[in-house]
Scaffold this motif. Structure first.
Motif, PDB file in Angstrom:
ATOM      1  N   ALA A  27     -35.768 -18.916  59.696  1.00  0.00           N
ATOM      2  CA  ALA A  27     -35.498 -20.343  59.837  1.00  0.00           C
ATOM      3  C   ALA A  27     -34.350 -20.679  59.183  1.00  0.00           C
ATOM      4  O   ALA A  27     -33.592 -21.657  59.613  1.00  0.00           O
ATOM      5  N   SER A  28     -34.419 -19.993  58.093  1.00  0.00           N
ATOM      6  CA  SER A  28     -33.098 -20.450  57.243  1.00  0.00           C
ATOM      7  C   SER A  28     -31.868 -20.230  57.682  1.00  0.00           C
ATOM      8  O   SER A  28     -30.844 -20.731  57.647  1.00  0.00           O
ATOM      9  N   VAL A  29     -31.960 -18.634  58.446  1.00  0.00           N
ATOM     10  CA  VAL A  29     -30.747 -18.399  59.237  1.00  0.00           C
ATOM     11  C   VAL A  29     -30.109 -19.540  60.158  1.00  0.00           C
ATOM     12  O   VAL A  29     -29.066 -19.716  60.249  1.00  0.00           O
ATOM     13  N   TYR A  30     -31.105 -19.528  61.044  1.00  0.00           N
ATOM     14  CA  TYR A  30     -30.823 -20.675  62.114  1.00  0.00           C
ATOM     15  C   TYR A  30     -30.383 -21.923  61.535  1.00  0.00           C
ATOM     16  O   TYR A  30     -29.452 -22.766  62.116  1.00  0.00           O
TER      17      TYR A  30
ATOM     18  N   THR B 261     -31.258 -20.077  51.753  1.00  0.00           N
ATOM     19  CA  THR B 261     -30.717 -18.744  51.673  1.00  0.00           C
ATOM     20  C   THR B 261     -29.165 -19.111  51.990  1.00  0.00           C
ATOM     21  O   THR B 261     -28.902 -20.172  52.422  1.00  0.00           O
ATOM     22  N   ASN B 262     -28.350 -18.040  51.718  1.00  0.00           N
ATOM     23  CA  ASN B 262     -26.798 -18.166  52.282  1.00  0.00           C
ATOM     24  C   ASN B 262     -27.019 -17.204  53.522  1.00  0.00           C
ATOM     25  O   ASN B 262     -25.561 -16.825  53.890  1.00  0.00           O
ATOM     26  N   TYR B 263     -28.157 -16.728  54.179  1.00  0.00           N
ATOM     27  CA  TYR B 263     -27.935 -16.012  55.339  1.00  0.00           C
ATOM     28  C   TYR B 263     -27.468 -16.603  56.466  1.00  0.00           C
ATOM     29  O   TYR B 263     -27.997 -17.613  56.680  1.00  0.00           O
ATOM     30  N   LEU B 264     -26.765 -15.783  57.224  1.00  0.00           N
ATOM     31  CA  LEU B 264     -26.229 -16.482  58.455  1.00  0.00           C
ATOM     32  C   LEU B 264     -26.456 -15.182  59.737  1.00  0.00           C
ATOM     33  O   LEU B 264     -26.176 -15.634  60.875  1.00  0.00           O
ATOM     34  N   TYR B 265     -26.932 -14.092  59.437  1.00  0.00           N
ATOM     35  CA  TYR B 265     -27.093 -13.191  60.166  1.00  0.00           C
ATOM     36  C   TYR B 265     -28.581 -12.468  60.011  1.00  0.00           C
ATOM     37  O   TYR B 265     -28.934 -12.337  58.848  1.00  0.00           O
ATOM     38  N   PHE B 266     -29.246 -11.651  60.935  1.00  0.00           N
ATOM     39  CA  PHE B 266     -30.260 -11.057  60.695  1.00  0.00           C
ATOM     40  C   PHE B 266     -30.073 -10.202  62.224  1.00  0.00           C
ATOM     41  O   PHE B 266     -30.006 -10.410  63.154  1.00  0.00           O
ATOM     42  N   CYS B 267     -31.084  -8.940  61.881  1.00  0.00           N
ATOM     43  CA  CYS B 267     -31.525  -7.971  63.041  1.00  0.00           C
ATOM     44  C   CYS B 267     -32.604  -7.253  62.985  1.00  0.00           C
ATOM     45  O   CYS B 267     -33.009  -6.938  61.441  1.00  0.00           O
ATOM     46  N   ALA B 268     -33.095  -6.586  63.859  1.00  0.00           N
ATOM     47  CA  ALA B 268     -34.275  -5.880  63.569  1.00  0.00           C
ATOM     48  C   ALA B 268     -33.955  -4.783  62.793  1.00  0.00           C
ATOM     49  O   ALA B 268     -32.758  -4.027  62.903  1.00  0.00           O
ATOM     50  N   SER B 269     -34.864  -4.167  61.973  1.00  0.00           N
ATOM     51  CA  SER B 269     -34.617  -3.136  61.083  1.00  0.00           C
ATOM     52  C   SER B 269     -34.584  -1.889  61.629  1.00  0.00           C
ATOM     53  O   SER B 269     -35.269  -1.667  62.405  1.00  0.00           O
TER      54      SER B 269
ATOM     55  N   THR C 196     -22.657 -12.003  55.325  1.00  0.00           N
ATOM     56  CA  THR C 196     -21.544 -11.714  55.881  1.00  0.00           C
ATOM     57  C   THR C 196     -21.570 -10.925  57.237  1.00  0.00           C
ATOM     58  O   THR C 196     -22.553 -10.245  57.430  1.00  0.00           O
ATOM     59  N   LEU C 197     -20.572 -11.219  58.066  1.00  0.00           N
ATOM     60  CA  LEU C 197     -20.372 -10.659  59.351  1.00  0.00           C
ATOM     61  C   LEU C 197     -20.370  -9.099  59.114  1.00  0.00           C
ATOM     62  O   LEU C 197     -20.867  -8.368  59.808  1.00  0.00           O
TER      63      LEU C 197
ATOM     64  N   GLU D  42     -21.513  -7.164  56.782  1.00  0.00           N
ATOM     65  CA  GLU D  42     -22.959  -6.477  56.365  1.00  0.00           C
ATOM     66  C   GLU D  42     -23.935  -6.720  57.512  1.00  0.00           C
ATOM     67  O   GLU D  42     -24.488  -5.387  57.934  1.00  0.00           O
ATOM     68  N   HIS D  43     -23.822  -7.586  58.386  1.00  0.00           N
ATOM     69  CA  HIS D  43     -24.398  -7.783  59.660  1.00  0.00           C
ATOM     70  C   HIS D  43     -24.173  -6.575  60.627  1.00  0.00           C
ATOM     71  O   HIS D  43     -24.969  -5.743  61.257  1.00  0.00           O
ATOM     72  N   ASN D  44     -22.837  -6.148  60.764  1.00  0.00           N
ATOM     73  CA  ASN D  44     -22.458  -5.191  61.777  1.00  0.00           C
ATOM     74  C   ASN D  44     -23.037  -3.938  61.190  1.00  0.00           C
ATOM     75  O   ASN D  44     -23.422  -3.113  62.072  1.00  0.00           O
ATOM     76  N   ARG D  45     -23.278  -3.622  60.159  1.00  0.00           N
ATOM     77  CA  ARG D  45     -23.602  -2.235  59.473  1.00  0.00           C
ATOM     78  C   ARG D  45     -25.210  -2.514  59.768  1.00  0.00           C
ATOM     79  O   ARG D  45     -25.618  -1.315  60.424  1.00  0.00           O
ATOM     80  N   ASN D  46     -25.910  -3.568  59.853  1.00  0.00           N
ATOM     81  CA  ASN D  46     -27.291  -3.458  59.824  1.00  0.00           C
ATOM     82  C   ASN D  46     -27.264  -3.188  61.452  1.00  0.00           C
ATOM     83  O   ASN D  46     -28.354  -2.674  61.861  1.00  0.00           O
ATOM     84  N   ALA D  47     -26.760  -4.039  62.259  1.00  0.00           N
ATOM     85  CA  ALA D  47     -26.777  -3.751  63.640  1.00  0.00           C
ATOM     86  C   ALA D  47     -26.639  -2.407  64.159  1.00  0.00           C
ATOM     87  O   ALA D  47     -27.175  -1.867  65.256  1.00  0.00           O
ATOM     88  N   ALA D  48     -25.529  -1.780  63.441  1.00  0.00           N
ATOM     89  CA  ALA D  48     -25.109  -0.379  64.065  1.00  0.00           C
ATOM     90  C   ALA D  48     -26.190   0.411  63.891  1.00  0.00           C
ATOM     91  O   ALA D  48     -26.615   1.280  64.692  1.00  0.00           O
ATOM     92  N   ALA D  49     -26.766   0.329  62.545  1.00  0.00           N
ATOM     93  CA  ALA D  49     -28.061   1.077  62.370  1.00  0.00           C
ATOM     94  C   ALA D  49     -29.107   0.979  63.133  1.00  0.00           C
ATOM     95  O   ALA D  49     -29.986   2.009  63.705  1.00  0.00           O
ATOM     96  N   PHE D  50     -29.393  -0.500  63.660  1.00  0.00           N
ATOM     97  CA  PHE D  50     -30.412  -0.438  64.585  1.00  0.00           C
ATOM     98  C   PHE D  50     -30.293  -0.067  65.924  1.00  0.00           C
ATOM     99  O   PHE D  50     -31.068   0.638  66.812  1.00  0.00           O
TER     100      PHE D  50
END
Length: 326
Positions: free
Chosen positions: A213-216, A285-293, A305-306, A308-316
């Motif tokens: 909810a905080s991200v949105y 929070t200061n979160y702007l992104y999230f993706c499934a683990s 940050t974008l 950091e998010h891109n790294r998480n998204a690539a792993a997913f």
């Protein structure tokens, strides 16, 4: 006392005894079922149809005739208790003393799905809840009468909705909703329900919901598009999608938050109270992104940050490819 008088008295005595015995039989007669049994009687059920559904005895028919049940069968849902006294059953049916049913409303995604459920579950077959009142329905289990009509149902739901906001959420919760200013439509309750529906579709993990909810909320405050995948599934009309592709992101719909900023016009499901609470009490929070683990365990990775998010998204996505999920 002459002979004629004695005979009359004897006959009267016999009649009294027979009447008493008959009354005992009627009062002691009971239904044969050994377990509770529910019968649903639609409007215009005939007396014969009622008797057929009960495998009614001659005693039941006789008492029903005396008490007028044979002239009018009241619609409703009734429980016949084990070995219930038949006279009590006749009176119950004649007076329309219904037993409520438990109506469980889950996370329906569209009014059409909910309408179909209600039309199958209740006596009336003309439920037609529209999108503009969909948010008034809170998932829960309710006790209602099987004969409840659409107008009565919506009044009950609106009463439950208002009770939830005034009692469970309370003034402080409502104030937090007002301060969030999720959109410019001025309806804080509706805004909260819409965002809660997105959160609800994102995860079943109640612990993570306040973070999502905080991200949105952070995105809305910055004027960024929500880019919520569940809204794309809603726009496409395919809730089974496991992977969102570019062709899905381009589908034109007011519910597609990749194409349109702000909140969708209505909830994309009936959100749970846990999801509503997650929006009202969202984490700061200061979160702007999230993706499934990439662990594929139902949890998420959050990023401010974008990069950091891109790294998480690539792993997913790598994890998806390894599992052959397309």
């Amino acid at each position: 006392m002459n002979r004629k008088t004695k005979i009359i008295l004897i006959i009267l005595g016999i009649l009294v005894v027979l009447c008493a015995l008959g009354a005992i039989v009627l009062l002691k007669s009971s239904t044969p079922n050994a377990e509770p049994r529910r019968i649903n009687l639609p409007e215009y059920t005939s007396f014969e149809a009622l008797c057929d559904s009960l495998d009614a005895s001659a005693t039941f028919r006789f008492m029903a005739n005396i008490l007028g049940l044979d002239e009018r069968v009241r619609p409703g849902s009734y429980i016949v208790d084990p070995h219930m006294n038949e006279l009590s059953l006749v009176r119950k049916l004649r007076n329309g003393q219904q037993d409520p049913i438990r109506l469980t409303i889950g996370k329906f995604r569209t009014p059409q799905q909910l309408n179909e459920y209600l039309n199958n579950k209740l006596m009336h077959k003309d439920f037609n809840i529209q999108l503009d009142s969909f948010h008034l329905i809170l998932p829960d289990t309710y006790e209602v009468y099987w004969t409840i009509n659409p107008e009565q149902f919506m009044q009950r739901m609106e009463d439950e909705y208002n009770r939830f906001w005034t009692t469970e959420v309370g003034p402080q919760g409502e104030l937090r909703c007002d301060l969030l200013e999720l959109s410019d439509n001025g309806n804080a309750r509706l805004e909260t329900m819409i965002l809660a529906s997105i959160v609800d579709e994102e995860t079943n993990n109640n612990t993570e919901k306040p973070l999502i909810a905080s991200v949105y909320i952070n995105r809305l405050e910055r004027g960024m598009p929500l880019q919520a995948d569940p809204t794309v599934k809603y726009a496409v009309g395919d809730f089974t999608l496991k992977r969102i592709l570019n062709k899905h992101l381009s589908v034109e719909s007011p519910f597609n938050t990749y194409l349109h900023t702000g909140l969708p016009p209505a909830p994309i499901c009936l959100p749970s109270k846990a999801s509503i609470d997650a929006v009202i009490n969202a984490k700061e929070t200061n979160y702007l992104y999230f993706c499934a683990s990439d662990k594929m365990d139902g949890t998420h990775r959050f990023a401010a940050t974008l990069a950091e998010h891109n790294r998480n998204a690539a792993a997913f996505h790598s994890a998806l490819n390894k599992r052959g999920i397309k």
